[in-house]
Design a protein around this motif. Structure first.
Motif, PDB file in Angstrom:
ATOM      1  N   ILE A 150       0.839  -1.202   0.000  1.00 52.82           N
ATOM      2  CA  ILE A 150       0.000   0.000   0.000  1.00 52.82           C
ATOM      3  C   ILE A 150       0.875   1.253   0.000  1.00 52.82           C
ATOM      4  CG2 ILE A 150      -1.546   1.388   1.448  1.00 52.82           C
ATOM      5  CD1 ILE A 150      -2.911  -1.170   2.277  1.00 52.82           C
ATOM      6  N   LEU A 151       1.901   1.251   0.847  1.00 52.39           N
ATOM      7  CA  LEU A 151       2.780   2.418   0.927  1.00 52.39           C
ATOM      8  C   LEU A 151       3.543   2.631  -0.378  1.00 52.39           C
ATOM      9  CD1 LEU A 151       4.107   1.973   4.560  1.00 52.39           C
ATOM     10  CD2 LEU A 151       2.439   3.640   3.745  1.00 52.39           C
ATOM     11  N   LYS A 156      -4.794   2.594  -3.442  1.00 50.73           N
ATOM     12  CA  LYS A 156      -5.819   1.818  -4.129  1.00 50.73           C
ATOM     13  C   LYS A 156      -6.683   1.086  -3.096  1.00 50.73           C
ATOM     14  CE  LYS A 156      -3.898   0.905  -8.611  1.00 50.73           C
ATOM     15  NZ  LYS A 156      -3.779  -0.127  -9.621  1.00 50.73           N
ATOM     16  N   VAL A 157      -7.973   1.148  -3.279  1.00 51.36           N
ATOM     17  CA  VAL A 157      -8.914   0.503  -2.363  1.00 51.36           C
ATOM     18  C   VAL A 157      -8.694  -1.011  -2.342  1.00 51.36           C
ATOM     19  CG1 VAL A 157     -11.373   0.067  -1.936  1.00 51.36           C
ATOM     20  CG2 VAL A 157     -10.609   2.333  -2.639  1.00 51.36           C
ATOM     21  N   LEU A 204      -8.349  -3.497   0.904  1.00 54.17           N
ATOM     22  CA  LEU A 204      -9.196  -4.683   1.079  1.00 54.17           C
ATOM     23  C   LEU A 204      -8.351  -5.951   1.169  1.00 54.17           C
ATOM     24  CD1 LEU A 204     -12.108  -3.741  -1.346  1.00 54.17           C
ATOM     25  CD2 LEU A 204     -12.174  -3.806   1.151  1.00 54.17           C
ATOM     26  N   ASP A 205      -7.253  -6.008   0.420  1.00 58.22           N
ATOM     27  CA  ASP A 205      -6.350  -7.162   0.509  1.00 58.22           C
ATOM     28  C   ASP A 205      -5.803  -7.322   1.926  1.00 58.22           C
ATOM     29  OD1 ASP A 205      -6.716  -7.750  -2.146  1.00 58.22           O
ATOM     30  OD2 ASP A 205      -4.823  -6.861  -2.811  1.00 58.22           O
ATOM     31  N   VAL A 206      -5.372  -6.224   2.534  1.00 57.92           N
ATOM     32  CA  VAL A 206      -4.846  -6.275   3.898  1.00 57.92           C
ATOM     33  C   VAL A 206      -5.928  -6.756   4.857  1.00 57.92           C
ATOM     34  CG1 VAL A 206      -3.950  -4.911   5.818  1.00 57.92           C
ATOM     35  CG2 VAL A 206      -3.086  -4.525   3.528  1.00 57.92           C
ATOM     36  N   ALA A 207      -7.114  -6.186   4.733  1.00 62.16           N
ATOM     37  CA  ALA A 207      -8.214  -6.589   5.616  1.00 62.16           C
ATOM     38  C   ALA A 207      -8.538  -8.067   5.441  1.00 62.16           C
ATOM     39  CB  ALA A 207      -9.447  -5.728   5.342  1.00 62.16           C
ATOM     40  N   ARG A 238     -14.138  -6.096  -2.926  1.00 65.13           N
ATOM     41  CA  ARG A 238     -12.914  -6.122  -3.743  1.00 65.13           C
ATOM     42  C   ARG A 238     -13.257  -6.327  -5.213  1.00 65.13           C
ATOM     43  NH1 ARG A 238      -8.690  -8.395  -6.018  1.00 65.13           N
ATOM     44  NH2 ARG A 238      -6.602  -7.792  -5.397  1.00 65.13           N
ATOM     45  N   ILE A 239     -14.194  -7.232  -5.475  1.00 63.80           N
ATOM     46  CA  ILE A 239     -14.621  -7.482  -6.862  1.00 63.80           C
ATOM     47  C   ILE A 239     -15.242  -6.222  -7.454  1.00 63.80           C
ATOM     48  CG2 ILE A 239     -16.270  -8.774  -8.276  1.00 63.80           C
ATOM     49  CD1 ILE A 239     -15.756 -11.153  -6.321  1.00 63.80           C
ATOM     50  N   VAL A 240     -16.102  -5.561  -6.686  1.00 67.63           N
ATOM     51  CA  VAL A 240     -16.747  -4.335  -7.163  1.00 67.63           C
ATOM     52  C   VAL A 240     -15.718  -3.233  -7.381  1.00 67.63           C
ATOM     53  CG1 VAL A 240     -18.329  -2.478  -6.460  1.00 67.63           C
ATOM     54  CG2 VAL A 240     -18.997  -4.866  -6.175  1.00 67.63           C
TER      55      VAL A 240
END
Length: 148
Positions: A82-83, A93-94, A98-101, A136-138
Protein backbone atom coordinates in the motif's frame (compact mmCIF):
# COMPACT_ATOMS: atom_id res chain seq x y z
CA UNK A 1 12.58 37.10 -14.44
CA UNK A 2 13.53 37.21 -10.74
CA UNK A 3 10.58 39.53 -10.04
CA UNK A 4 8.19 37.00 -11.63
CA UNK A 5 9.56 34.23 -9.41
CA UNK A 6 9.17 36.39 -6.30
CA UNK A 7 5.63 37.34 -7.37
CA UNK A 8 4.72 33.67 -7.78
CA UNK A 9 6.13 32.81 -4.34
CA UNK A 10 4.29 35.67 -2.61
CA UNK A 11 0.94 34.06 -3.31
CA UNK A 12 1.91 30.61 -2.02
CA UNK A 13 1.94 29.41 1.53
CA UNK A 14 4.79 27.11 2.59
CA UNK A 15 2.50 24.27 3.70
CA UNK A 16 0.68 24.22 0.37
CA UNK A 17 3.90 24.15 -1.63
CA UNK A 18 3.57 20.81 -3.41
CA UNK A 19 7.29 20.10 -3.55
CA UNK A 20 7.69 20.50 0.22
CA UNK A 21 4.56 18.45 0.85
CA UNK A 22 5.64 15.66 -1.49
CA UNK A 23 9.09 15.38 0.09
CA UNK A 24 7.62 15.34 3.61
CA UNK A 25 5.15 12.59 2.70
CA UNK A 26 7.92 10.57 1.03
CA UNK A 27 10.04 10.88 4.18
CA UNK A 28 7.18 9.78 6.45
CA UNK A 29 6.23 6.87 4.20
CA UNK A 30 9.89 5.85 3.96
CA UNK A 31 10.19 5.80 7.76
CA UNK A 32 6.98 3.74 8.00
CA UNK A 33 8.28 1.28 5.43
CA UNK A 34 11.59 0.97 7.28
CA UNK A 35 9.71 0.26 10.52
CA UNK A 36 7.62 -2.39 8.75
CA UNK A 37 10.73 -4.02 7.28
CA UNK A 38 12.25 -4.16 10.77
CA UNK A 39 9.00 -5.64 12.09
CA UNK A 40 9.06 -8.32 9.39
CA UNK A 41 12.69 -9.09 10.22
CA UNK A 42 11.81 -9.43 13.90
CA UNK A 43 8.89 -11.70 12.99
CA UNK A 44 11.06 -13.96 10.86
CA UNK A 45 13.71 -14.07 13.58
CA UNK A 46 11.01 -14.96 16.11
CA UNK A 47 9.78 -17.76 13.86
CA UNK A 48 13.28 -19.17 13.52
CA UNK A 49 13.95 -18.95 17.26
CA UNK A 50 10.70 -20.79 18.00
CA UNK A 51 11.66 -23.77 15.85
CA UNK A 52 13.50 -25.52 18.71
CA UNK A 53 10.25 -25.41 20.70
CA UNK A 54 8.90 -28.08 18.34
CA UNK A 55 10.91 -30.68 20.23
CA UNK A 56 9.58 -29.49 23.60
CA UNK A 57 5.93 -28.70 22.96
CA UNK A 58 5.09 -30.84 19.99
CA UNK A 59 4.73 -29.99 16.37
CA UNK A 60 1.01 -29.12 16.39
CA UNK A 61 1.37 -26.45 19.09
CA UNK A 62 4.21 -24.66 17.34
CA UNK A 63 2.61 -25.06 13.89
CA UNK A 64 -0.41 -23.14 15.19
CA UNK A 65 1.74 -20.16 16.15
CA UNK A 66 3.86 -20.33 13.01
CA UNK A 67 0.81 -20.30 10.74
CA UNK A 68 -0.72 -17.31 12.52
CA UNK A 69 2.63 -15.47 12.55
CA UNK A 70 3.17 -16.07 8.83
CA UNK A 71 -0.28 -14.70 8.02
CA UNK A 72 0.54 -11.58 10.07
CA UNK A 73 3.82 -11.17 8.20
CA UNK A 74 1.88 -11.40 4.93
CA UNK A 75 -0.46 -8.66 6.18
CA UNK A 76 2.55 -6.45 6.90
CA UNK A 77 3.86 -7.13 3.39
CA UNK A 78 0.49 -5.99 2.05
CA UNK A 79 0.83 -2.79 4.10
CA UNK A 80 4.20 -2.17 2.47
CA UNK A 81 2.54 -2.71 -0.91
CA UNK A 82 0.00 0.00 0.00
CA UNK A 83 2.78 2.42 0.93
CA UNK A 84 4.69 1.66 -2.28
CA UNK A 85 1.60 2.28 -4.38
CA UNK A 86 1.03 5.56 -2.56
CA UNK A 87 4.55 6.69 -3.41
CA UNK A 88 4.21 5.60 -7.03
CA UNK A 89 0.65 6.77 -7.72
CA UNK A 90 0.11 9.48 -5.13
CA UNK A 91 -3.00 7.69 -3.88
CA UNK A 92 -3.96 4.46 -2.18
CA UNK A 93 -5.82 1.82 -4.13
CA UNK A 94 -8.91 0.50 -2.36
CA UNK A 95 -8.14 -3.02 -3.54
CA UNK A 96 -4.86 -2.98 -1.61
CA UNK A 97 -6.64 -1.93 1.59
CA UNK A 98 -9.20 -4.68 1.08
CA UNK A 99 -6.35 -7.16 0.51
CA UNK A 100 -4.85 -6.27 3.90
CA UNK A 101 -8.21 -6.59 5.62
CA UNK A 102 -8.83 -9.95 3.95
CA UNK A 103 -5.42 -11.31 4.92
CA UNK A 104 -5.88 -10.22 8.55
CA UNK A 105 -9.41 -11.62 8.79
CA UNK A 106 -8.43 -14.90 7.19
CA UNK A 107 -5.57 -15.10 9.70
CA UNK A 108 -8.06 -14.52 12.50
CA UNK A 109 -10.28 -17.25 11.07
CA UNK A 110 -7.33 -19.63 10.97
CA UNK A 111 -6.54 -18.65 14.57
CA UNK A 112 -10.06 -19.70 15.58
CA UNK A 113 -9.25 -23.27 14.56
CA UNK A 114 -6.86 -23.53 17.48
CA UNK A 115 -9.17 -21.97 20.07
CA UNK A 116 -12.57 -22.64 21.48
CA UNK A 117 -14.99 -20.85 19.23
CA UNK A 118 -18.70 -20.51 18.74
CA UNK A 119 -20.57 -20.98 15.54
CA UNK A 120 -21.51 -17.29 15.70
CA UNK A 121 -17.83 -16.21 15.70
CA UNK A 122 -17.02 -18.36 12.70
CA UNK A 123 -20.17 -17.21 10.91
CA UNK A 124 -19.36 -13.54 11.50
CA UNK A 125 -15.80 -14.00 10.25
CA UNK A 126 -16.99 -15.79 7.12
CA UNK A 127 -19.68 -13.17 6.51
CA UNK A 128 -17.23 -10.26 6.83
CA UNK A 129 -14.72 -12.05 4.56
CA UNK A 130 -17.49 -12.62 1.98
CA UNK A 131 -18.53 -8.94 2.09
CA UNK A 132 -14.90 -7.77 1.75
CA UNK A 133 -14.42 -10.16 -1.16
CA UNK A 134 -17.51 -8.73 -2.88
CA UNK A 135 -16.25 -5.19 -2.22
CA UNK A 136 -12.91 -6.12 -3.74
CA UNK A 137 -14.62 -7.48 -6.86
CA UNK A 138 -16.75 -4.33 -7.16
CA UNK A 139 -13.75 -2.07 -6.61
CA UNK A 140 -11.85 -3.82 -9.39
CA UNK A 141 -14.83 -3.82 -11.73
CA UNK A 142 -15.63 -0.11 -11.25
CA UNK A 143 -12.07 1.14 -10.80
CA UNK A 144 -11.11 4.34 -12.62
CA UNK A 145 -8.11 2.39 -13.91
CA UNK A 146 -10.32 -0.34 -15.43
CA UNK A 147 -10.10 -0.53 -19.21
CA UNK A 148 -13.38 -1.34 -20.97
Amino acid sequence: MINQTIAKRKGTFLLTDTDWHTRTIQLIVGILMLALYLWIGAGILSLLLNLPDILKNGWAYVAEHIIVDIVLILAVLELIRILQSYLALGRVKVTFILDVALVVLIGELIGLWYKEYTLLEVGLHIMVIAVLTLLRIVSIRFSPDAID
